[in-house]
Design an enzyme around this catalytic site. Structure first.
Site: not given
Length: 456
Positions: A204, A230, A241, A451, A456
């Site tokens: 990501t 990841k 995460t 962040n 967006s």
């Protein structure tokens, strides 16, 4: 007979063509940076802390095949789905976030592992990036069922042996139909050498794919381990995460595999932090295919078992530290060593009070030798501490001892040390023998930039 030979030849040619297309797509991905940023957005610069040499050459693990595809989960043209097919007899273990708002795929994996399942049927792992399928109500489980059901049907597996993960934006319905539509393509592209493609597909805000491997000599042959992960932000203990997939060809029961995994979590994946936030979607799946010629690891006290556990831990720690090295906006990799604590819990409290402190982390980013912020973090930790017994080091430099700055303290020497990109902060509480080590990174404006622009 000639017809059969022609059919076999066509199959081989088709497989070669699919592999060639996959390699071209991977090369294109590296050139345009579409794994790190969607179209229309500037690609993230690769972290200055990234391992030199790029993604490592990982060994092929017998009994595992990988494929990746662009499903358009969030951004068009981005490789965002990976599939791993596991051979019959594969044992599976896992570790997951303890968040009370964990995602549907996490709950589904936990339920499937708890129920056991028929290992002889084989298994599969399907993962998407771009959408976390978290906080999506009943539709979240429906999406998991649709995706895992499509994989189960295509690969001839029970749905109970298909494990899924999702990572990305929270609170948006998962467009499962886009993933399901790619399953046949993924099936056709399965390749035992496709692990790097799989690693890239789950990124990501990561700026580089993360891989690690190890090998030990078993009784009767080598045992290999390879994995990828990841993770970049929203990283703190209880898995952070991150998504982690580790594969080994060891012969070992699911019960023993889980024991080994669980007892090494606290010193690896739960010993890192980027920003003190824990995600809804963290998952680690460890799969042992049994394809190694080595004898089964059945006695966890044996030489092979101990060496296998040490090798697995080394892969886990390598991947965990790569996550920190890719911390959003990070420019410094920091090891926090706490010794002399009265209890193990106190040692861990102090380590994370320092590692998570925005004041400590911004001082590190500014290359400021402000050890007073470390004193502050120890004091707020809630752990037992005595000012007059405390010692603080930056690397090999003793800056404070027994409640005072050392007489020969050199600001110039300490400031010079802070300019390095790998730092060690050492704290000795002088109260006992308990110790703990945590890893973190600095906090820069880059973290805010990433962040603030995430959705967006």
């Amino acid at each position: 007979m000639a017809k059969k030979d022609k059919k076999d030849g066509d199959k081989k040619d088709g497989l070669k063509l699919r592999k060639l297309k996959a390699k071209v797509a991977k090369l294109k991905s590296k050139l345009v940076g579409d794994d790190a940023a969607p179209a229309g957005k500037k690609p993230l610069a690769v972290s200055p802390l990234a391992p030199k040499g790029g993604f490592p050459a990982l060994p092929v693990i017998g009994g595992v095949e990988f494929a990746a595809a662009a499903a358009g989960v969030r951004y068009a043209g981005r490789t965002d789905v990976m599939l791993a097919r596991l051979a019959p007899g594969t044992a599976i273990a896992g570790a997951f976030t303890r968040s009370s708002t964990r995602a549907a795929c996490v709950l589904d994996c936990q339920a499937k592992l708890a129920s056991g399942g028929n290992a002889e049927a084989g298994a599969a792992i399907v993962v998407n990036s771009g959408n976390a399928n978290a906080f999506t109500g009943a539709d979240g489980q429906k999406a998991v069922d649709r995706v895992t059901g499509a994989v189960a049907e295509a690969l001839g597996l029970p749905a109970a042996r298909v494990f899924s993960s999702s990572t990305g934006v929270i609170g948006e319905p998962l467009p499962w139909e886009r993933i399901a539509a790619k399953v046949e393509e993924l099936k056709g592209a399965l390749d035992d050498e496709g692990i790097e493609d799989a690693a890239r597909a789950i990124m990501t805000t990561d700026t580089f794919p993360k891989g690690a491997s190890a090998e030990v000599e078993g009784d009767g042959g080598p045992i290999r381990i390879a994995g990828f992960a990841k993770g970049s932000g929203m990283v703190a203990p209880d898995m952070a995460t991150m998504l982690v997939y580790i594969f080994t060809d060891a012969k070992i029961s699911a019960k023993n595999l889980q024991k080994i995994l669980s007892r090494n979590m606290d010193s690896t994946f739960n010993a890192i932090t980027v920003d003190s936030d824990t995600s809804t979607s963290d998952a680690l799946i460890l799969a042992a295919t049994g394809a190694s010629p080595a004898a089964e690891i059945s006695d966890l006290r044996s030489r092979v078992a101990k060496e296998f556990e040490a090798a697995l831990r080394s892969v886990m720690l390598d991947l965990a530290q790569q996550v920190v090295r890719d911390g959003e906006g990070a420019t410094k990799f920091v090891e926090v060593q706490v010794t002399g604590a009265e209890t193990a819990d106190d040692a861990k409290r102090v380590a994370f009070a320092i590692a998570n402190s925005p004041l400590v982390k911004t001082a590190i980013a500014g290359q400021d030798a402000n050890w007073g912020r470390v004193v502050m973090a120890v004091g707020k930790s809630g752990a037992k501490a005595d000012r007059d017994l405390l010692a603080i080091r930056f690397g090999d430099i003793l800056v404070a001892d027994k409640g005072w700055r050392v007489p020969d303290y050199s600001e110039a020497m300490t400031s010079a040390y802070m300019k390095g990109d790998e730092l060690v902060i050492g704290v000795d509480l002088g109260l006992g023998k308990a110790a703990y080590t945590a890893w973190t990174c600095d906090l820069t404006h880059g973290y805010i930039d990433i962040n603030a622009d995430y959705r967006s």
